[in-house]
Scaffold this active site. Sequence first.
Site, PDB file in Angstrom:
ATOM      1  N   HIS A 172      47.045  41.620  44.111  1.00 41.73           N
ATOM      2  CA  HIS A 172      46.654  40.485  44.419  1.00 41.73           C
ATOM      3  C   HIS A 172      47.640  39.313  43.819  1.00 41.73           C
ATOM      4  O   HIS A 172      48.228  38.641  44.303  1.00 41.73           O
ATOM      5  CB  HIS A 172      45.193  40.106  44.423  1.00 41.73           C
ATOM      6  CG  HIS A 172      44.664  38.696  44.675  1.00 41.73           C
ATOM      7  ND1 HIS A 172      44.194  38.529  45.942  1.00 41.73           N
ATOM      8  CD2 HIS A 172      45.019  37.463  44.202  1.00 41.73           C
ATOM      9  CE1 HIS A 172      44.020  37.060  46.156  1.00 41.73           C
ATOM     10  NE2 HIS A 172      44.593  36.547  44.905  1.00 41.73           N
ATOM     11  N   GLU A 173      47.626  39.501  42.454  1.00 38.31           N
ATOM     12  CA  GLU A 173      48.454  38.346  41.867  1.00 38.31           C
ATOM     13  C   GLU A 173      49.960  38.735  41.994  1.00 38.31           C
ATOM     14  O   GLU A 173      50.804  37.799  41.965  1.00 38.31           O
ATOM     15  CB  GLU A 173      48.040  38.572  40.252  1.00 38.31           C
ATOM     16  CG  GLU A 173      46.596  38.140  40.012  1.00 38.31           C
ATOM     17  CD  GLU A 173      45.996  36.851  40.495  1.00 38.31           C
ATOM     18  OE1 GLU A 173      47.126  35.829  40.658  1.00 38.31           O
ATOM     19  OE2 GLU A 173      45.071  36.575  40.600  1.00 38.31           O
ATOM     20  N   HIS A 196      51.094  36.973  44.610  1.00 40.81           N
ATOM     21  CA  HIS A 196      51.423  35.387  44.267  1.00 40.81           C
ATOM     22  C   HIS A 196      52.689  35.326  43.696  1.00 40.81           C
ATOM     23  O   HIS A 196      53.564  34.532  43.557  1.00 40.81           O
ATOM     24  CB  HIS A 196      50.283  34.757  43.366  1.00 40.81           C
ATOM     25  CG  HIS A 196      48.854  34.602  43.982  1.00 40.81           C
ATOM     26  ND1 HIS A 196      49.006  33.559  45.136  1.00 40.81           N
ATOM     27  CD2 HIS A 196      47.697  34.925  44.023  1.00 40.81           C
ATOM     28  CE1 HIS A 196      47.737  33.299  45.328  1.00 40.81           C
ATOM     29  NE2 HIS A 196      46.961  34.202  44.588  1.00 40.81           N
ATOM     30  N   GLU A 243      47.797  31.966  49.192  1.00 37.03           N
ATOM     31  CA  GLU A 243      46.639  33.180  49.260  1.00 37.03           C
ATOM     32  C   GLU A 243      47.184  34.056  50.450  1.00 37.03           C
ATOM     33  O   GLU A 243      46.530  35.345  50.237  1.00 37.03           O
ATOM     34  CB  GLU A 243      45.600  32.413  49.562  1.00 37.03           C
ATOM     35  CG  GLU A 243      44.015  33.465  49.382  1.00 37.03           C
ATOM     36  CD  GLU A 243      43.801  33.762  48.024  1.00 37.03           C
ATOM     37  OE1 GLU A 243      44.439  33.195  47.059  1.00 37.03           O
ATOM     38  OE2 GLU A 243      43.098  34.340  47.786  1.00 37.03           O
TER      39      GLU A 243
END
Lengths: 496, 496
Positions: A262-263, A266, A292
């Site tokens: 997830h990170e 980003h 997101e």
Amino acid sequence: MELAKQFREHVLKQKAYAYVMNVVGWDSATEAPKGAFQRRAQLTGIISAESFKLRTSKEYQEVVNGLFETIETLDDELQREIKKAKKDLDQILKIPQNEYVEYGQLVGLSQRLWEEAKENDDFEMFKPNLEKLVAFQRKFANYIDKEKHPYNVMLDNFEEGMTMDEYDKFFNALRKDLVPFVKKVLNSGKVLNDAFSGLDYEQENQKEFSEYVVDVLGFNRDGGLLKESVHPFTWNTHPSDVRLTTRYLPDMVFSSIFATIHELGHALYEQQIDEKFNNTLLNGGTSMGVHESQSRFYENVLGRSKEFWATHLDKFKEVFPEQTKNVTLDDFHRAVNKVEASFIRVEADELTYPLHIMVRYEIERILMNGEITVDELPKVWNNKMVEYLGIEPKNNAEGVLQDVHWSAGLFGYFPTYALGTAYAAQFYNTMKKEFNVLEEVRNNNFDKINEWLKNKIHKFGSSKDPKELLLEVTGEEFNPKYYVDYLIEKYTELYL
Amino acid sequence: MELAKQFREHVLKQKAYAYVMNVVGWDSATEAPKGAFQRRAQLTGIISAESFKLRTSKEYQEVVNGLFETIETLDDELQREIKKAKKDLDQILKIPQNEYVEYGQLVGLSQRLWEEAKENDDFEMFKPNLEKLVAFQRKFANYIDKEKHPYNVMLDNFEEGMTMDEYDKFFNALRKDLVPFVKKVLNSGKVLNDAFSGLDYEQENQKEFSEYVVDVLGFNRDGGLLKESVHPFTWNTHPSDVRLTTRYLPDMVFSSIFATIHELGHALYEQQIDEKFNNTLLNGGTSMGVHESQSRFYENVLGRSKEFWATHLDKFKEVFPEQTKNVTLDDFHRAVNKVEASFIRVEADELTYPLHIMVRYEIERILMNGEITVDELPKVWNNKMVEYLGIEPKNNAEGVLQDVHWSAGLFGYFPTYALGTAYAAQFYNTMKKEFNVLEEVRNNNFDKINEWLKNKIHKFGSSKDPKELLLEVTGEEFNPKYYVDYLIEKYTELYL
């Protein structure tokens, strides 16, 4: 042009202050000893005040207002910067400074109070502060634009151009199509072979696997690093210094893997932004929602796909031989996509996640509308959990007190989580038309995917706003259909 | 008193700037990705310039000069702060700003050039810059005080009150008593059973042992941390945030252990300073020499004592069972105190170390005196190595080019290393009169030692200068005899 040059100098100076404060923040979140906190607060307060003085100085105002007067003579990118600078400046100046200071102190106190209230499952303890925070937020929204509904001002703060009307359409679609579908999935009676996922996984080995995953996905190590922190986050100062964190909980191995991916989403966004924006106000990702969309795309669409694990399950088994004996690809794929009605948003699965957000959006909406009081929050929260997820929190710690956001005065932030996930589905729908995305994943070739995102989304930084970007990339405005379709297709195959 | 209040505000603001820059420096030295460097240089340059403006502002000058005029009316500590502020201010203001900027750029370029020159063993490459650095330093010393010998100005910069006269006395004592003693030790023919020390030691296990050691010695974890970096160092912002680094080289296990203990000595000093000095100019250790006395005391007197290893060798063997089979306490103790004539200062043993410093001191002295030119440095260096250590460097990389200091314009710094080590012996001589130090070490009880150092030295921060401190703690002025005696006694027992 003299004013433009002065503007550049002002912006650069502001960036220098932001940069050093940013590094202090990173240090603080990842390793500073607890003894450092008090003095850090004192000293960074001084630097913050200096930075605030700069950002609101008469000279800066004159430069921005001067350029704004003849904005149509400027090039496109500078126009966008000046609009942004003007909007920020107006917002700061419209709020009386004494109220701003008072609010800042309230936030500081409220976050600690919230932590304690959550720990003690004591909503009453937190209530007076929450009431004040809501009152401040409504008042500030009114200062900023008294023509607008206060919640619309807040929503626009976190996702430029978004309003209750648009979010209502989005969440109505979820309520209509997703809520009944989730009930079907939850009642499917499907039994998973996933006991392995709850075993103990050594933290060092989790780290090894996370380091492996960020390399697989194309993270640029020369311009970033992976570290640990209590709450995973991505941090960046410019595309050549982008850092992400994860955490290694012994009994939750999936948590570290998917927090990392997830990170990483980003982080890749930030790494692929054109360096030409470094010293401008157009640096960084363009919005919470678009950011997101990238993290959720990597985490859910790619990271939880069968194709990803067809390639990397072997490595996972190599790192954790004891825990993964007899685990098949099918078991694994189902385990990482397990659907459960649960209380805690940050631990929710891909399918039920947007319903957690819907609960928060609907509550913020009626709270800011004055339809309910802070007093009623726990009851309203629990009722909505029953309505959408069929479960009722046993206490407020696993209910209305679970998230940090409101204690930090962040109202209007939550809906961007679901919106971004829905953007991801819409971007993905377009990407799939151009090439076989999951085939690339299976072949462990992320170059094509990363390049596509770079050229369509990442490289522009904040030089395009979310609506513009969505329209240019996908050829249409935001449409929640792609998200609903994506979820129904994926989870029908897995569960029904 | 209004001026005193203004002074406090100025100092606090300067500390805030120093603090954020300090955190950026820590980040940079311990983990920032290399992609961060260029932009960091740009942005921190802006913050440095802001900080410089503050430290030299007319208002600050007026405050300092105003207080200086009536200095005898101030309390002792404020008097000392004002003297320090006045001295710093005068030094900065005496150097023309354009020359200061030019010099700063020269230093920036020279450090990179030195790295390259060292890598290529090419003194000629570095020579033109070194000549400019020497010229700048002499010129600056002249600006600061044209009555004084330039080298005396430099020496005072690194150790308040020290002069060539005093250093000459110190190094004369070493030349007279230590040089012949070292020759005897080197020719003793003693054979050590130390092959184990050159084996491979897993980095993770080295880390485990270093973490163990800092706990043993009483490091306060709530106010600090241990981390890795290329070159070990200690970093601090105030007593509640003190960090040290070490490095884990697989084939040099002693290097990590003694680097850790050395830095721990610096770190304990900083941790034990009275917090009341935090927002004053009297924070931090009082001088390079006194700081080094603490690091060398922990490293050599305590860390290389037989008593220390009588207690901790078992742990070492537990962490490294394979490498330490059949190693006795006696073997171990001798191995960590092995004496060798070697070329590289930072790897030198306790006994030969001061001779490496003597080489540098003598060279700086005649260089700043105009007795030799930069051109002659390699030859002079090599001759002195032969004279004091009996070995001649085969190239300049292991000779005159080995240290970073001169490329950073640091002349007058080296002698503080030997001076500090000699201070340590003098402090130790006093401590021993009060209690049996090595008995405490053997009992693994560092409280008494740490407390003694806290109450006699550490807690005062910079509120006492080195000469004052030495006199108060030991009852006499600096006397190199204690150092020479300590070394001769210790190494006679080990070697002769």
